[in-house]
Every structure is written in C-alpha cells, then in structure tokens.
Design a protein around this motif. Structure first.
Motif, mmCIF file in Angstrom:
data_model
loop_
_atom_site.group_PDB
_atom_site.id
_atom_site.type_symbol
_atom_site.label_atom_id
_atom_site.label_comp_id
_atom_site.label_asym_id
_atom_site.label_seq_id
_atom_site.Cartn_x
_atom_site.Cartn_y
_atom_site.Cartn_z
ATOM 1 N N SER A 13 -12.043 128.722 53.719
ATOM 2 C CA SER A 13 -11.846 130.114 53.295
ATOM 3 C C SER A 13 -10.589 130.271 52.458
ATOM 4 C CB SER A 13 -11.771 131.023 54.520
ATOM 5 O OG SER A 13 -10.690 130.651 55.359
ATOM 6 N N ILE A 14 -9.533 129.510 52.770
ATOM 7 C CA ILE A 14 -8.283 129.617 52.008
ATOM 8 C C ILE A 14 -8.535 129.233 50.559
ATOM 9 C CG2 ILE A 14 -5.924 128.773 51.767
ATOM 10 C CD1 ILE A 14 -5.872 128.289 54.773
ATOM 11 N N GLU A 15 -9.191 128.100 50.359
ATOM 12 C CA GLU A 15 -9.490 127.634 49.012
ATOM 13 C C GLU A 15 -10.396 128.619 48.273
ATOM 14 O OE1 GLU A 15 -11.931 123.984 46.888
ATOM 15 O OE2 GLU A 15 -11.212 123.729 48.937
ATOM 16 N N GLN A 16 -11.346 129.195 48.985
ATOM 17 C CA GLN A 16 -12.304 130.117 48.364
ATOM 18 C C GLN A 16 -11.634 131.426 47.959
ATOM 19 O OE1 GLN A 16 -16.055 130.758 50.504
ATOM 20 N NE2 GLN A 16 -15.917 132.932 50.050
ATOM 21 N N ASP A 17 -10.761 131.977 48.813
ATOM 22 C CA ASP A 17 -10.150 133.282 48.547
ATOM 23 C C ASP A 17 -9.023 133.200 47.526
ATOM 24 O OD1 ASP A 17 -11.783 134.749 50.324
ATOM 25 O OD2 ASP A 17 -10.559 134.122 52.032
ATOM 26 N N ALA A 18 -8.376 132.037 47.418
ATOM 27 C CA ALA A 18 -7.212 131.905 46.550
ATOM 28 C C ALA A 18 -7.596 131.872 45.080
ATOM 29 C CB ALA A 18 -6.441 130.630 46.910
ATOM 30 N N ASP A 19 -6.771 132.527 44.258
ATOM 31 C CA ASP A 19 -6.932 132.440 42.804
ATOM 32 C C ASP A 19 -6.221 131.206 42.270
ATOM 33 O OD1 ASP A 19 -8.228 135.164 42.027
ATOM 34 O OD2 ASP A 19 -6.634 135.687 43.428
ATOM 35 N N ILE A 20 -5.111 130.867 42.897
ATOM 36 C CA ILE A 20 -4.344 129.680 42.515
ATOM 37 C C ILE A 20 -3.911 128.956 43.782
ATOM 38 C CG2 ILE A 20 -2.216 128.835 41.432
ATOM 39 C CD1 ILE A 20 -2.341 131.108 39.461
ATOM 40 N N VAL A 21 -4.083 127.642 43.818
ATOM 41 C CA VAL A 21 -3.593 126.824 44.931
ATOM 42 C C VAL A 21 -2.558 125.853 44.377
ATOM 43 C CG1 VAL A 21 -4.147 125.157 46.736
ATOM 44 C CG2 VAL A 21 -5.770 126.993 46.208
ATOM 45 N N LEU A 22 -1.349 125.912 44.955
ATOM 46 C CA LEU A 22 -0.239 125.070 44.534
ATOM 47 C C LEU A 22 0.188 124.171 45.689
ATOM 48 C CD1 LEU A 22 1.897 127.936 42.946
ATOM 49 C CD2 LEU A 22 0.381 126.386 41.699
ATOM 50 N N PHE A 23 0.462 122.915 45.391
ATOM 51 C CA PHE A 23 1.013 121.985 46.388
ATOM 52 C C PHE A 23 2.398 121.549 45.926
ATOM 53 C CE2 PHE A 23 -3.635 120.811 46.909
ATOM 54 C CZ PHE A 23 -3.794 121.500 48.108
ATOM 55 N N VAL A 24 3.378 121.618 46.812
ATOM 56 C CA VAL A 24 4.699 121.097 46.497
ATOM 57 C C VAL A 24 4.807 119.709 47.136
ATOM 58 C CG1 VAL A 24 5.811 122.258 48.466
ATOM 59 C CG2 VAL A 24 7.186 121.509 46.520
ATOM 60 N N TYR A 25 5.257 118.736 46.318
ATOM 61 C CA TYR A 25 5.293 117.342 46.763
ATOM 62 C C TYR A 25 6.595 116.699 46.307
ATOM 63 C CZ TYR A 25 4.223 112.314 46.805
ATOM 64 O OH TYR A 25 4.275 110.967 47.011
ATOM 65 N N ARG A 26 7.285 116.057 47.264
ATOM 66 C CA ARG A 26 8.528 115.347 46.944
ATOM 67 C C ARG A 26 8.417 113.905 47.435
ATOM 68 N NH1 ARG A 26 13.224 116.280 48.912
ATOM 69 N NH2 ARG A 26 12.578 117.259 50.874
ATOM 70 N N GLU A 27 8.255 112.993 46.509
ATOM 71 C CA GLU A 27 8.150 111.581 46.883
ATOM 72 C C GLU A 27 9.437 111.098 47.540
ATOM 73 O OE1 GLU A 27 6.905 107.245 44.913
ATOM 74 O OE2 GLU A 27 7.060 109.047 43.649
ATOM 75 N N GLU A 28 10.554 111.710 47.149
ATOM 76 C CA GLU A 28 11.855 111.328 47.717
ATOM 77 C C GLU A 28 11.835 111.393 49.249
ATOM 78 O OE1 GLU A 28 16.541 112.820 47.615
ATOM 79 O OE2 GLU A 28 14.973 113.995 46.626
ATOM 80 N N ARG A 59 3.358 119.667 53.206
ATOM 81 C CA ARG A 59 3.692 119.142 54.522
ATOM 82 C C ARG A 59 5.126 119.545 54.884
ATOM 83 N NH1 ARG A 59 1.107 118.173 58.501
ATOM 84 N NH2 ARG A 59 2.296 116.386 59.187
ATOM 85 N N PRO A 60 5.493 119.538 56.168
ATOM 86 C CA PRO A 60 6.878 119.855 56.561
ATOM 87 C C PRO A 60 7.868 118.960 55.818
ATOM 88 C CG PRO A 60 5.473 119.763 58.502
ATOM 89 C CD PRO A 60 4.624 119.306 57.348
ATOM 90 N N GLY A 61 8.963 119.556 55.374
ATOM 91 C CA GLY A 61 9.984 118.796 54.667
ATOM 92 C C GLY A 61 9.836 118.786 53.160
ATOM 93 N N MET A 62 8.734 119.331 52.651
ATOM 94 C CA MET A 62 8.512 119.324 51.204
ATOM 95 C C MET A 62 9.299 120.422 50.493
ATOM 96 S SD MET A 62 6.527 116.791 50.350
ATOM 97 C CE MET A 62 7.417 115.870 51.601
ATOM 98 N N GLY A 63 9.711 121.455 51.217
ATOM 99 C CA GLY A 63 10.502 122.524 50.603
ATOM 100 C C GLY A 63 9.710 123.729 50.164
ATOM 101 N N LYS A 64 8.549 123.978 50.802
ATOM 102 C CA LYS A 64 7.720 125.106 50.353
ATOM 103 C C LYS A 64 8.408 126.457 50.599
ATOM 104 C CE LYS A 64 4.660 124.862 54.441
ATOM 105 N NZ LYS A 64 5.272 123.643 55.030
ATOM 106 N N THR A 65 9.129 126.597 51.723
ATOM 107 C CA THR A 65 9.845 127.852 51.962
ATOM 108 C C THR A 65 10.965 128.028 50.940
ATOM 109 O OG1 THR A 65 9.358 127.823 54.338
ATOM 110 C CG2 THR A 65 11.213 129.172 53.627
ATOM 111 N N SER A 66 11.658 126.932 50.611
ATOM 112 C CA SER A 66 12.725 126.997 49.602
ATOM 113 C C SER A 66 12.167 127.430 48.256
ATOM 114 C CB SER A 66 13.404 125.633 49.461
ATOM 115 O OG SER A 66 14.022 125.252 50.668
#
Length: 505
Positions: A412-427, A223-230
């Motif tokens: 399709s994203i889930e199907q085509d991907a070899d690995i799915v990663l979620f970045v999560y910051r409870e802070e 989600r926005p603010g989690m730092g995925k671009t970083s």
C-alpha cells in the motif's frame, strides 16, 4: 423563492427558520453584472454559481461568466436564447425576467458588497448542513457506533467549508487544471528551470524531482543509521527558511519556493529536533551540544543561531502514539491557523490506525495510514513527506542498496506514494566491517586487509545517495549527496555529476 427549512425535528412552527439567504442581493448582483460586465472580474475569483441560494440565479451567473470569458457581452439579449427552455425561468415570466433584473442601475454601486454577502450566507448554509449531519449521525445508533470517525468526518466537513466556501467537491474543468499546470511551469522557469515545487535545500534533488509538489505523498525510507530523519529535518528547515526569505523579498506567497512546515515527530522529542537544526546552523557537533562540550565562542554562535531561527515557521508536534485521524485533525488546524504548506511525518510505522482490527492485521492498518496520508496531501494541497522503515531483508544481501520490495508492509505504501526515495550511505556499512587493527608481528594479510578498508573508507567518506525509486512526475535515478555526520547535515555532493539514471529494473 426562498425555501422554508426546519432546523431539527419536532419544532413548533414559530421556531422554524429559513436557511440564511438574501434573494434580493442575488438579483441585484446579477443585474449589476449584466449592466457592467467589467464587474465580473471583481467577483468571479471568490464567488461561484453554487454559492447562490436560488438555483436559477446560480445558472444565470454561470452563463454570465461563460459569455464574458469568451469576450462576449453578457446582457438580457445575449442570455435570452440560453434560458428560453428553462422551466424555472418560465415560472417567472420567461426571459423577460432577465431584463427585470437590470431594472435598477443603482445596484452597480453595491455589487461587491452583494457578492460578499452572498458568499458569507453560503458559508452559513454550509455550516447548517454540517451541523445537521453531525446531529443525525450522533443520534443514529442503528449501525456500529464510531464516535471518533464521526468527529473526523465533521472536522473534514468544517475544513472544507473554511477552505472552499461551503461548496461540495466537484470535477475541475481542463481549463482550471491547466491554469495550475501553467503556474507550476512559470515557477520552475523563474527558479532557473528545475524547481516547480517546494525546495528541498539540495540542488541535485531539486533538479531530479523538481522539488516537493503540492498534493503529493513522498515516502523517504532507509535502514537505521542512514540519516533519514536528518534529511527530513534538513528539507523541512530549508523550506521554512526559503519561505521567510521570499516573504522578505516581497515574493507572493503562492509563488514562493518555500513554505511553513508542520513536523510530526513520533520518535524524537521537539528539543532533540531543535538541537539537530541548531547544530547544523551553528556548525557545532550535536553530540557536543547535548553534552555541553562547547567553548564560550561556540555558545555565542549557538545563541546567535537560535535568535535567527526564533521566528522560523517550523512547527514541531512530538505527541507520541498519534492515530492517523488525530494527525489529520492537527494538520488541518495548523493549516488554518499557521498556513502550513508542507507536512513531515517521522515516521509512518509509529502512527496508529483506527484501532479496529489493527492488532490482527498490521498490513491493513499500514494501508489505512498510507491512504490517510495521501488523502491529507490532497485535502490540504500540500506535500506530505512521510518517513518509513525498511525490512531487514536489506541486511541479508551483499548489495545493501534498498529496493521498493524492501519497504516494510510495502504494497500500500508503494501504491499510495507519488514519489519513493531511499537514503543510502555506503560509509555506514564500510565502517561497520572494520577489520582487526594490525599490531606489530601480524602477518602481511592482516595489514593489507586494514589498508584496503582504509582506502574504502576514504572513498565513501561523507558520501550519500538519494535513490529515486518511484516518481510519477519523471524518471527514477540516483542523486549523490554529502553527509556531515558531525552536524547531521546533507548537502550537494562536491562534484558535477550529482545524479545518474537508475540502472536496476
């Protein structure tokens, strides 16, 4: 034996051309290989049977390779039983043709040159084929005209010529495939037992997924603010930096745990990404960098970091509104010109499809984009890390940790991907629910609520998780990380148990 082929249509006989070939060089090379089997080691890495213009010569070459691979002598006598039923061989007088090929011992001296010329001529023939197909496609208006698709197909065909020596795609034998697997295992062993791909720069993540693997499509979502671009920027920098260090240490390019990186930034500009990387390396807040709130000493540190990073093989393309076809074209060009070994796309939903019917069906367009990114990973044989948005469904739940079903247009994203990663910051979520600050006169409940919030903030301060929700190579799970928002840097969590098994189904 040379086949006369007319290039184009309606040409006069004297303008007809033979396809580029040298039958005599092919015959001389085969003779040399049968006279001295040791020459096979010099030519087999680059030259394949399909590079021979004369099909019979290609079959003879293939059998020579098979015999020598089994440590058997390859000469006219041992090859004879293999060609007694060959119709093309019969037309040339039968297996006696094999002995005829070895007639000139002088050919041994020029064997390497013969092989190089045969390979080069095969490339030229492949270019002729591509050119002919381009002309025929461009002239054919009987079906729907799609010039951009034709350009994309031509780019793909030309790239295949450059990378594969003009050979059409073919099935790999188990032996060929197992060689790659052994090389990956050796790489992991040499790295300490956990890194078989390109480094992410975070040991806990490397231990969990083995690094970023060639031909894999990895989806990094949040989600926005989690730092995925970083996080993506951190990984791209780590890979490029490791490549430079490995080259300085004399490590072979194919054994390096790093790679030159192409970063396609459809949201942020190149200078914004550069600012983030400089902030991370100089230790200066990216916000202070942008606003100029730095001391002379900090500026000196910044200039030193910029000088150190000036030769970093990290190439940023910040062209907005790219189509998936344009991105693939640019990635191929960077692979050819800069030797990139990793691609990052920030982010997937900002890419555009082919444009036909995309406005009517966004899910179909996303499917085209994710499929195109997976094809790019396989075609260039590099990991492609694509960032993705998550749906707002996350915000409606009490537990904000994302799941695969939260991927926007997820099928399709889930199907085509070899690995799915979620970045999560409870802070991020704890900070957002800060209660009213108590003032003198407020009752005990207000003070207790704020004190409880302060304790929660202390517990989650700078803590982040990388959730491995899908992995074709291994188990799912969670990796704990540290996130310094001041310099937008992810690093290993300051504790021993850096990852845990995924508990949810």
């Amino acid at each position: 034996m040379a086949e006369i082929v007319s290039i184009g249509s309606g040409e006069e006989p004297d303008k007809q051309q033979t396809l580029p070939q040298n039958i005599e060089a092919e015959a001389a090379l085969l003779g040399a290989l049968m006279i001295d089997n040791r020459l096979v080691e010099d030519v087999q890495m680059k030259l394949r049977a399909e590079h021979f213009f004369e099909p019979l010569h290609g079959r003879i070459y293939e059998q020579i390779l098979k015999l020598t691979d089994r440590n058997m002598v390859a000469n006219p006598v041992t090859l004879k039983p293999l060609f007694e039923a060959d119709e093309a061989m019969k037309e040339l007088g039968g297996p006696a043709y094999l002995a005829k090929l070895t007639g000139s011992g002088a050919s041994v001296i020029g064997a390497r040159d013969f092989a190089a010329q045969i390979y080069d001529l095969a490339l030229l023939r492949a270019l002729v084929d591509v050119g002919r197909d381009m002309v025929e496609d461009a002239l054919d208006t009987s079906e729907e005209v799609a010039p951009l698709e034709q350009v994309e197909r031509a780019e793909t065909a030309l790239y295949r010529v450059a990378e594969e020596g003009g050979a059409d795609g073919k099935a790999k034998s188990f032996g060929d495939a197992s060689k790659v697997a052994i090389e990956m295992a050796e790489k992991a062993l040499n790295s300490g037992g956990h890194l078989s791909g390109i480094t992410t720069g975070i040991e806990g993540v490397n231990s969990k997924i083995g690094g970023l693997h060639h031909s894999d499509l990895l989806i990094l979502a949040g989600r926005p603010g989690m730092g995925k671009t970083s996080l993506a920027t951190n990984m791209a920098f780590a890979a490029a930096q490791r490549f430079v260090r490995d080259m300085e240490d004399g490590i072979e390019e194919k054994k390096s745990a790093g790679a030159p990186v192409a970063f396609f930034s459809l949201e942020m500009s190149a200078d914004q990404l550069a600012t983030r990387i400089l902030a991370e390396q100089s230790g200066i807040s990216s916000e202070n960098l942008r606003m100029g709130k730095i001391s002379k000493q900090e500026f000196t540190n910044l200039a030193r970091a910029a000088a150190d990073l000036s030769t970093l093989p990290l190439y940023i393309d910040d062209t907005p509104g790219l189509t998936i076809a344009a991105l693939r074209t640019r990635a191929r060009r960077l692979k050819r010109q800069k030797g990139i070994g990793m691609v990052v796309v920030d982010y997937l939903q900002l890419l555009q499809g082919s444009g036909r019917g995309s406005n009517d069906n966004r899910v179909q367009e996303i499917s085209e984009i994710s499929r195109g990114l997976k094809q790019l990973a396989k075609e260039l044989d590099v990991p492609v890390l694509a960032l993705s948005q998550l749906s707002r469904a996350v915000e409606q739940r009490e537990d904000k940790k994302p799941m695969l079903s939260d991927l926007r247009e997820s099928g399709s994203i889930e199907q085509d991907a070899d690995i799915v990663l979620f970045v999560y910051r409870e802070e991020y979520y704890v900070n957002a629910r800060e209660p009213k600050k108590p003032i003198e006169g407020d009752d005990a409940a207000v003070w207790e609520a704020h004190e409880q919030w302060s304790r929660d903030m202390e517990r989650v301060y700078q803590m982040a998780e990388l959730i491995v929700a899908k992995q074709r190579h291994g188990a799912t799970g969670r990796v704990k990380m540290k996130f310094d928002a001041r310099v937008t840097r992810f690093s290993d969590a300051p504790m021993d148990d850096t990852y845990a098994p995924e508990m949810r189904g």
